[in-house]
Scaffold this motif. Structure first.
Motif, PDB file in Angstrom:
ATOM      1  N   ALA A 406       0.856  -1.186   0.000  1.00 23.10           N
ATOM      2  CA  ALA A 406       0.000   0.000   0.000  1.00 23.10           C
ATOM      3  C   ALA A 406       0.888   1.230   0.000  1.00 23.10           C
ATOM      4  O   ALA A 406       2.093   1.163   0.254  1.00 23.10           O
ATOM      5  N   THR A 407       0.284   2.369  -0.287  1.00 19.70           N
ATOM      6  CA  THR A 407       1.029   3.617  -0.331  1.00 19.70           C
ATOM      7  C   THR A 407       1.085   4.284   1.044  1.00 19.70           C
ATOM      8  O   THR A 407       0.124   4.198   1.832  1.00 19.70           O
ATOM      9  N   ALA A 408       2.184   4.972   1.313  1.00 20.50           N
ATOM     10  CA  ALA A 408       2.330   5.721   2.567  1.00 20.50           C
ATOM     11  C   ALA A 408       1.451   6.962   2.581  1.00 20.50           C
ATOM     12  O   ALA A 408       1.279   7.588   3.630  1.00 20.50           O
ATOM     13  N   LEU A 409       0.895   7.333   1.430  1.00 20.01           N
ATOM     14  CA  LEU A 409       0.092   8.548   1.339  1.00 20.01           C
ATOM     15  C   LEU A 409      -1.387   8.279   1.598  1.00 20.01           C
ATOM     16  O   LEU A 409      -2.193   9.211   1.634  1.00 20.01           O
ATOM     17  N   ASN A 410      -1.742   7.009   1.749  1.00 16.80           N
ATOM     18  CA  ASN A 410      -3.117   6.630   2.105  1.00 16.80           C
ATOM     19  C   ASN A 410      -3.027   5.346   2.909  1.00 16.80           C
ATOM     20  O   ASN A 410      -3.363   4.261   2.430  1.00 16.80           O
ATOM     21  N   LEU A 411      -2.548   5.470   4.128  1.00 16.33           N
ATOM     22  CA  LEU A 411      -2.294   4.286   4.947  1.00 16.33           C
ATOM     23  C   LEU A 411      -3.610   3.554   5.236  1.00 16.33           C
ATOM     24  O   LEU A 411      -4.595   4.187   5.662  1.00 16.33           O
ATOM     25  N   PRO A 412      -3.643   2.250   5.036  1.00 15.47           N
ATOM     26  CA  PRO A 412      -4.891   1.492   5.177  1.00 15.47           C
ATOM     27  C   PRO A 412      -5.185   1.111   6.626  1.00 15.47           C
ATOM     28  O   PRO A 412      -5.410  -0.062   6.950  1.00 15.47           O
ATOM     29  N   PHE A 413      -5.173   2.115   7.507  1.00 14.21           N
ATOM     30  CA  PHE A 413      -5.424   1.886   8.931  1.00 14.21           C
ATOM     31  C   PHE A 413      -6.386   2.958   9.435  1.00 14.21           C
ATOM     32  O   PHE A 413      -6.366   4.107   8.962  1.00 14.21           O
ATOM     33  N   HIS A 414      -7.204   2.577  10.415  1.00 18.33           N
ATOM     34  CA  HIS A 414      -8.147   3.527  10.990  1.00 18.33           C
ATOM     35  C   HIS A 414      -7.417   4.622  11.765  1.00 18.33           C
ATOM     36  O   HIS A 414      -6.290   4.441  12.233  1.00 18.33           O
ATOM     37  N   ASP A 415      -8.079   5.753  11.915  1.00 21.02           N
ATOM     38  CA  ASP A 415      -7.536   6.871  12.692  1.00 21.02           C
ATOM     39  C   ASP A 415      -7.206   6.402  14.104  1.00 21.02           C
ATOM     40  O   ASP A 415      -8.013   5.705  14.749  1.00 21.02           O
ATOM     41  N   GLY A 416      -6.041   6.805  14.597  1.00 21.57           N
ATOM     42  CA  GLY A 416      -5.663   6.534  15.978  1.00 21.57           C
ATOM     43  C   GLY A 416      -5.653   5.075  16.357  1.00 21.57           C
ATOM     44  O   GLY A 416      -5.957   4.719  17.499  1.00 21.57           O
ATOM     45  N   SER A 417      -5.273   4.202  15.412  1.00 19.32           N
ATOM     46  CA  SER A 417      -5.364   2.760  15.677  1.00 19.32           C
ATOM     47  C   SER A 417      -4.033   2.092  15.996  1.00 19.32           C
ATOM     48  O   SER A 417      -4.010   0.967  16.480  1.00 19.32           O
ATOM     49  N   LEU A 418      -2.906   2.754  15.738  1.00 20.01           N
ATOM     50  CA  LEU A 418      -1.597   2.132  15.904  1.00 20.01           C
ATOM     51  C   LEU A 418      -0.883   2.657  17.146  1.00 20.01           C
ATOM     52  O   LEU A 418      -0.980   3.845  17.487  1.00 20.01           O
ATOM     53  N   GLY A 419      -0.124   1.767  17.775  1.00 14.54           N
ATOM     54  CA  GLY A 419       0.643   2.167  18.954  1.00 14.54           C
ATOM     55  C   GLY A 419       2.005   2.730  18.620  1.00 14.54           C
ATOM     56  O   GLY A 419       2.576   3.507  19.388  1.00 14.54           O
ATOM     57  N   ALA A 420       2.557   2.354  17.458  1.00 15.29           N
ATOM     58  CA  ALA A 420       3.893   2.838  17.093  1.00 15.29           C
ATOM     59  C   ALA A 420       4.116   2.632  15.591  1.00 15.29           C
ATOM     60  O   ALA A 420       3.486   1.774  14.962  1.00 15.29           O
ATOM     61  N   ILE A 421       5.015   3.428  15.048  1.00 11.83           N
ATOM     62  CA  ILE A 421       5.434   3.329  13.639  1.00 11.83           C
ATOM     63  C   ILE A 421       6.940   3.459  13.591  1.00 11.83           C
ATOM     64  O   ILE A 421       7.527   4.310  14.285  1.00 11.83           O
ATOM     65  N   ASN A 422       7.567   2.635  12.789  1.00 10.68           N
ATOM     66  CA  ASN A 422       8.974   2.817  12.445  1.00 10.68           C
ATOM     67  C   ASN A 422       9.039   3.150  10.965  1.00 10.68           C
ATOM     68  O   ASN A 422       8.497   2.426  10.128  1.00 10.68           O
ATOM     69  N   CYS A 423       9.678   4.256  10.626  1.00  6.68           N
ATOM     70  CA  CYS A 423       9.853   4.666   9.224  1.00  6.68           C
ATOM     71  C   CYS A 423      11.336   4.957   9.032  1.00  6.68           C
ATOM     72  O   CYS A 423      11.802   6.064   9.281  1.00  6.68           O
ATOM     73  N   TRP A 424      12.079   3.968   8.572  1.00  9.42           N
ATOM     74  CA  TRP A 424      13.542   4.016   8.632  1.00  9.42           C
ATOM     75  C   TRP A 424      14.141   4.112   7.235  1.00  9.42           C
ATOM     76  O   TRP A 424      13.896   3.269   6.381  1.00  9.42           O
ATOM     77  N   ASN A 425      14.917   5.180   7.017  1.00  7.94           N
ATOM     78  CA  ASN A 425      15.607   5.365   5.730  1.00  7.94           C
ATOM     79  C   ASN A 425      14.608   5.316   4.585  1.00  7.94           C
ATOM     80  O   ASN A 425      14.815   4.634   3.588  1.00  7.94           O
ATOM     81  N   ALA A 426      13.507   6.053   4.731  1.00  5.01           N
ATOM     82  CA  ALA A 426      12.439   5.940   3.739  1.00  5.01           C
ATOM     83  C   ALA A 426      11.798   7.267   3.345  1.00  5.01           C
ATOM     84  O   ALA A 426      11.363   7.403   2.204  1.00  5.01           O
TER      85      ALA A 426
END
Length: 518
Positions: A406-426
């Motif tokens: 999926a694209t990072a510009l339309n993440l397929p997750f509900h609002d406020g649903s994730l506890g953490a994100i790692n975005c490394w060298n991207a």
């Protein structure tokens, strides 16, 4: 300004530079550079200075002065790329001396690297330069960059794109060569010329960045000889039913089309509202495109399977060769100041104890997904990327981690649903959309959720910054783009993210940061 005034101004600047002690040499060098050159453009003082600088190399200059003079001469020539004017002629007049100095230098040392960068600008003297450097013991990367920079375009048989970080690493198989030629055949003559010139600038920019770092900081670390694993080393992941692979994350996933919940069955993923179905193959859920009810779902699955079979070596190649070299050019990591262990330690220390689910965004081939999985637990982790070859390698490496395309510009997750994100060298992989991507990360994180990121900023030194920008990749044909810290701070603030840790690296342009959702 009259000719005599120009000459006296140049003489004063040159005298201040050559007379500078070690603690002042960099400052006086930049005074000289600023008077002659600015972001690839030459001033009126460039021509009278060119001959004076060439003459300096006949005298007794210390190594720290001589290396900088050689770099500056290369920049002056590049300011007239392609070569067409008097400054080029003035610099080229010193070719005998450059080759003499090169013959007496040690391969891999800063002065040798600076001279190689300079002589790469004279393709009309190709045979002479190659003959003079044949017995110098250059490594294969320096030698092939020199050979490519001095080459002339053959419009009937153009060889495009396979120059970064050096032509030596592009040992393509027959299938990959056919793929490259098919792409080239679709280009117009003007596009062929533009791609060729951009490839040349990429070679010059890489050589220049390497040499300039060496002149300022000492001998760069040698380029590691890395073997790309064979394609058959990609293990086929044991996927299991979709409800087992993705079921534990069903509550956070949403349809990228209408943003409704997804229903995950044993062999199909379906939107509960718009009834779009999404294909799954090899443990990869393709949320980049789906089919509506009534269409052939098998077509989408077959398309994903075909993508998985195409260019499988690319993921391996990227991980083994391209990513480590990218750290050098984007992060100025020529001395290997930042190691994989440093990156791993940052991720581990800043993600330890976070709530799940955790997203590894733009996960690539999974090098840092392994670190995140080790830190937070594979059962709480989702990997996301848009490149099928990367996800293919990731799934073989980490079959227990579900992967989403999926694209990072339309993440397929509900609002406020994730506890953490790692975005490394991207983040720099989609620089024109970076603000939108950061906003999406802020949207899907719950309050108190944590984001770890490594990306790159523009160098403060204008010459190093120029070399960073002289890299041309297929993802952004108009040239390489990095960030300013002020931009990052502004985007994070707008996304509701507070930066709680920001670290830079000495003699480099890495940015390590941790943010929390307000």
């Amino acid at each position: 300004m009259s000719a005599s005034t120009e000459e006296s101004t140049v003489a004063a600047l040159v005298a201040a530079f050559t007379g500078a002690t070690s603690d002042r040499v960099d400052a006086e060098f930049h005074r000289l550079v600023d008077a002659l050159w600015s972001d690839g453009k030459l001033t009126d003082l460039a021509l009278p200075a060119a001959s004076a600088l060439v003459t300096l190399l006949d005298g007794e200059l210390g190594a720290e002065h001589r290396g900088r003079v050689v770099i500056l001469l290369g920049l002056l020539v590049e300011g007239e790329h392609p070569a067409a004017a008097d400054v080029f002629a003035a610099v080229r007049a010193g070719l005998d001396r450059y080759l003499e100095l090169l013959a007496g230098s040690t391969p891999g040392e800063p002065e040798s690297l600076a001279l190689l960068y300079l002589v790469q600008h004279f393709p009309d003297d190709r045979d002479r330069i190659l003959a003079a450097t044949e017995g110098l013991g250059l490594n294969v990367h320096d030698r092939t960059r020199l050979d490519r920079a001095l080459a002339q375009l053959d419009p009937d048989k153009p060889d495009l794109g396979r120059v970064w970080p050096s032509p030596a690493i592009w040992e393509a198989d027959e299938e990959e060569l056919e793929y490259a030629q098919a792409w080239i055949k679709n280009l117009t003559p003007a596009q062929v010329r533009n791609n060729w010139d951009n490839d040349t600038l990429t070679v010059l920019g890489f050589s220049g960045a390497l040499a300039y770092w060496g002149v300022r900081h000492g001998t760069p670390a040698p380029t590691a000889e890395v073997e790309v694993p064979p394609v058959d080393s990609i293990r086929t992941a044991e996927s299991g039913p979709a409800d087992e692979v993705f079921g534990r994350h069903a509550s956070v996933l949403r349809c990228p089309s209408c943003h409704s919940a997804l229903e995950i069955g044993a062999d199909v993923v379906r939107c509960t509202s718009c009834v779009t179905r999404y294909p799954i193959a090899n443990g990869i859920l393709d949320l980049s495109a789906g089919v509506r009810e009534g269409q052939e779902a098998d077509d989408a699955t077959n398309d994903l399977l075909q993508k998985l079979a195409e260019m499988p070596r690319l993921g391996l190649y990227y991980e083994a060769v391209l990513r480590p070299n990218y750290l050098k050019i984007a992060g100025s990591n020529w001395g290997d100041q930042v190691s994989h262990a440093d990156e791993d330690a940052y991720i581990e220390s800043h993600l330890r104890g976070v709530d799940g689910p955790v997203l590894d965004l733009a996960a690539g081939a999974g090098r840092w997904t392994e670190v995140v999985a080790r830190t937070v637990g594979a059962d709480r982790l989702i990997a996301l990327d848009m490149a099928v070859p990367m996800l293919n390698v990731l799934r073989g490496r980490l079959p227990e981690v579900p992967a989403v395309m999926a694209t990072a510009l339309n993440l397929p997750f509900h609002d406020g649903s994730l506890g953490a994100i790692n975005c490394w060298n991207a983040l720099q992989a989609f620089p024109d959309d970076a603000a939108e991507a950061v906003a999406e990360m802020g949207r899907v994180l719950r309050p108190g959720g944590r984001l770890t990121m490594m990306t790159f900023r523009w160098e403060h030194d204008p010459i190093a910054r120029y070399f960073q920008a002289c890299q041309y990749f297929p993802s952004r044909p108009e040239g390489h783009l990095l960030f300013e810290l002020e931009e990052l701070r502004s985007w994070f603030d707008s996304a509701g993210l507070d930066i709680v840790d920001l670290s830079e690296v000495d003699a480099g342009s890495f940015v390590f940061l941790t943010a929390e959702r307000r």
